[in-house]
Design a protein around this motif. Structure first.
Motif, PDB file in Angstrom:
ATOM      1  N   MET A 107     -11.111 -11.290 -15.608  1.00  0.00           N
ATOM      2  CA  MET A 107     -10.374 -10.051 -15.810  1.00  0.00           C
ATOM      3  C   MET A 107      -9.396 -10.273 -16.970  1.00  0.00           C
ATOM      4  O   MET A 107      -8.685 -11.262 -17.000  1.00  0.00           O
ATOM      5  CB  MET A 107      -9.632  -9.681 -14.528  1.00  0.00           C
ATOM      6  N   ASP A 108      -9.355  -9.341 -17.904  1.00  0.00           N
ATOM      7  CA  ASP A 108      -8.461  -9.489 -19.055  1.00  0.00           C
ATOM      8  C   ASP A 108      -7.021  -9.121 -18.683  1.00  0.00           C
ATOM      9  O   ASP A 108      -6.747  -8.624 -17.596  1.00  0.00           O
ATOM     10  CB  ASP A 108      -8.951  -8.676 -20.248  1.00  0.00           C
ATOM     11  N   LEU A 109      -6.100  -9.376 -19.603  1.00  0.00           N
ATOM     12  CA  LEU A 109      -4.678  -9.172 -19.339  1.00  0.00           C
ATOM     13  C   LEU A 109      -4.351  -7.709 -19.006  1.00  0.00           C
ATOM     14  O   LEU A 109      -3.545  -7.441 -18.107  1.00  0.00           O
ATOM     15  CB  LEU A 109      -3.854  -9.643 -20.532  1.00  0.00           C
ATOM     16  N   ASP A 110      -4.978  -6.749 -19.703  1.00  0.00           N
ATOM     17  CA  ASP A 110      -4.733  -5.330 -19.418  1.00  0.00           C
ATOM     18  C   ASP A 110      -5.090  -4.998 -17.970  1.00  0.00           C
ATOM     19  O   ASP A 110      -4.328  -4.347 -17.252  1.00  0.00           O
ATOM     20  CB  ASP A 110      -5.544  -4.433 -20.351  1.00  0.00           C
ATOM     21  N   ASN A 111      -6.262  -5.456 -17.533  1.00  0.00           N
ATOM     22  CA  ASN A 111      -6.698  -5.184 -16.167  1.00  0.00           C
ATOM     23  C   ASN A 111      -5.846  -5.920 -15.143  1.00  0.00           C
ATOM     24  O   ASN A 111      -5.561  -5.386 -14.067  1.00  0.00           O
ATOM     25  CB  ASN A 111      -8.173  -5.550 -15.990  1.00  0.00           C
ATOM     26  N   LEU A 112      -5.442  -7.144 -15.467  1.00  0.00           N
ATOM     27  CA  LEU A 112      -4.575  -7.884 -14.538  1.00  0.00           C
ATOM     28  C   LEU A 112      -3.247  -7.177 -14.340  1.00  0.00           C
ATOM     29  O   LEU A 112      -2.746  -7.077 -13.212  1.00  0.00           O
ATOM     30  CB  LEU A 112      -4.345  -9.309 -15.049  1.00  0.00           C
ATOM     31  N   ARG A 113      -2.666  -6.681 -15.427  1.00  0.00           N
ATOM     32  CA  ARG A 113      -1.378  -5.984 -15.324  1.00  0.00           C
ATOM     33  C   ARG A 113      -1.540  -4.700 -14.502  1.00  0.00           C
ATOM     34  O   ARG A 113      -0.729  -4.403 -13.627  1.00  0.00           O
ATOM     35  CB  ARG A 113      -0.840  -5.668 -16.715  1.00  0.00           C
ATOM     36  N   ALA A 114      -2.590  -3.934 -14.790  1.00  0.00           N
ATOM     37  CA  ALA A 114      -2.828  -2.699 -14.039  1.00  0.00           C
ATOM     38  C   ALA A 114      -3.076  -3.000 -12.568  1.00  0.00           C
ATOM     39  O   ALA A 114      -2.582  -2.283 -11.691  1.00  0.00           O
ATOM     40  CB  ALA A 114      -4.005  -1.937 -14.644  1.00  0.00           C
ATOM     41  N   HIS A 115      -3.818  -4.058 -12.290  1.00  0.00           N
ATOM     42  CA  HIS A 115      -4.077  -4.454 -10.900  1.00  0.00           C
ATOM     43  C   HIS A 115      -2.778  -4.821 -10.194  1.00  0.00           C
ATOM     44  O   HIS A 115      -2.558  -4.449  -9.035  1.00  0.00           O
ATOM     45  CB  HIS A 115      -5.062  -5.625 -10.879  1.00  0.00           C
ATOM     46  N   GLU A 116      -1.901  -5.535 -10.880  1.00  0.00           N
ATOM     47  CA  GLU A 116      -0.605  -5.898 -10.324  1.00  0.00           C
ATOM     48  C   GLU A 116       0.205  -4.642  -9.962  1.00  0.00           C
ATOM     49  O   GLU A 116       0.818  -4.572  -8.894  1.00  0.00           O
ATOM     50  CB  GLU A 116       0.161  -6.743 -11.340  1.00  0.00           C
ATOM     51  N   ILE A 117       0.176  -3.649 -10.827  1.00  0.00           N
ATOM     52  CA  ILE A 117       0.891  -2.392 -10.566  1.00  0.00           C
ATOM     53  C   ILE A 117       0.291  -1.683  -9.356  1.00  0.00           C
ATOM     54  O   ILE A 117       1.017  -1.212  -8.471  1.00  0.00           O
ATOM     55  CB  ILE A 117       0.861  -1.485 -11.813  1.00  0.00           C
ATOM     56  N   MET A 118      -1.037  -1.635  -9.282  1.00  0.00           N
ATOM     57  CA  MET A 118      -1.697  -0.972  -8.157  1.00  0.00           C
ATOM     58  C   MET A 118      -1.386  -1.675  -6.838  1.00  0.00           C
ATOM     59  O   MET A 118      -1.151  -1.025  -5.820  1.00  0.00           O
ATOM     60  CB  MET A 118      -3.208  -0.915  -8.382  1.00  0.00           C
ATOM     61  N   LEU A 119      -1.361  -3.002  -6.846  1.00  0.00           N
ATOM     62  CA  LEU A 119      -1.003  -3.746  -5.633  1.00  0.00           C
ATOM     63  C   LEU A 119       0.434  -3.465  -5.210  1.00  0.00           C
ATOM     64  O   LEU A 119       0.726  -3.303  -4.018  1.00  0.00           O
ATOM     65  CB  LEU A 119      -1.192  -5.247  -5.855  1.00  0.00           C
ATOM     66  N   PHE A 120       1.330  -3.425  -6.178  1.00  0.00           N
ATOM     67  CA  PHE A 120       2.723  -3.118  -5.865  1.00  0.00           C
ATOM     68  C   PHE A 120       2.834  -1.742  -5.212  1.00  0.00           C
ATOM     69  O   PHE A 120       3.511  -1.576  -4.195  1.00  0.00           O
ATOM     70  CB  PHE A 120       3.591  -3.179  -7.125  1.00  0.00           C
ATOM     71  N   LEU A 121       2.167  -0.756  -5.804  1.00  0.00           N
ATOM     72  CA  LEU A 121       2.243   0.604  -5.266  1.00  0.00           C
ATOM     73  C   LEU A 121       1.590   0.715  -3.890  1.00  0.00           C
ATOM     74  O   LEU A 121       2.044   1.489  -3.045  1.00  0.00           O
ATOM     75  CB  LEU A 121       1.603   1.593  -6.241  1.00  0.00           C
ATOM     76  N   GLU A 122       0.549  -0.049  -3.674  1.00  0.00           N
ATOM     77  CA  GLU A 122      -0.109  -0.061  -2.368  1.00  0.00           C
ATOM     78  C   GLU A 122       0.839  -0.564  -1.287  1.00  0.00           C
ATOM     79  O   GLU A 122       0.850  -0.063  -0.168  1.00  0.00           O
ATOM     80  CB  GLU A 122      -1.341  -0.959  -2.446  1.00  0.00           C
ATOM     81  N   ASN A 123       1.659  -1.546  -1.640  1.00  0.00           N
ATOM     82  CA  ASN A 123       2.600  -2.140  -0.688  1.00  0.00           C
ATOM     83  C   ASN A 123       3.976  -1.487  -0.686  1.00  0.00           C
ATOM     84  O   ASN A 123       4.796  -1.782   0.179  1.00  0.00           O
ATOM     85  CB  ASN A 123       2.749  -3.631  -0.974  1.00  0.00           C
ATOM     86  N   ASN A 124       4.238  -0.621  -1.664  1.00  0.00           N
ATOM     87  CA  ASN A 124       5.531   0.051  -1.801  1.00  0.00           C
ATOM     88  C   ASN A 124       5.302   1.512  -2.188  1.00  0.00           C
ATOM     89  O   ASN A 124       5.547   1.899  -3.328  1.00  0.00           O
ATOM     90  CB  ASN A 124       6.371  -0.639  -2.881  1.00  0.00           C
TER      91      ASN A 124
END
Length: 64
Positions: free
Chosen positions: A1-18
């Motif tokens: 997974m490239d950096l753009d997708n990793l960052r977006a995934h991190e944001i989605m995980l945060f929103l899923e938990n918050n």
């Protein structure tokens, strides 16, 4: 997974938990052209290194 997708995934995980009612991601990566394109739609402000944020664009997205 490239950096753009990793960052977006991190944001989605945060929103899923918050869960929040409204959110905006501001980044100089291209978060709106990756596998999370639909999730980022109307929630993403793309910036460029060395250029100031565009306050009006962020306010516009938050007021939707």
């Amino acid at each position: 997974m490239d950096l753009d997708n990793l960052r977006a995934h991190e944001i989605m995980l945060f929103l899923e938990n918050n869960p929040v009612d409204n959110w905006v991601a501001v980044d100089d990566l291209h978060l709106d052209i990756n596998i999370f394109k639909e999730e980022m739609k109307n929630h993403f402000v793309h910036t460029f290194s060395g250029i100031h944020l565009i306050k009006d664009k962020i306010i516009e997205l938050l007021n939707r």
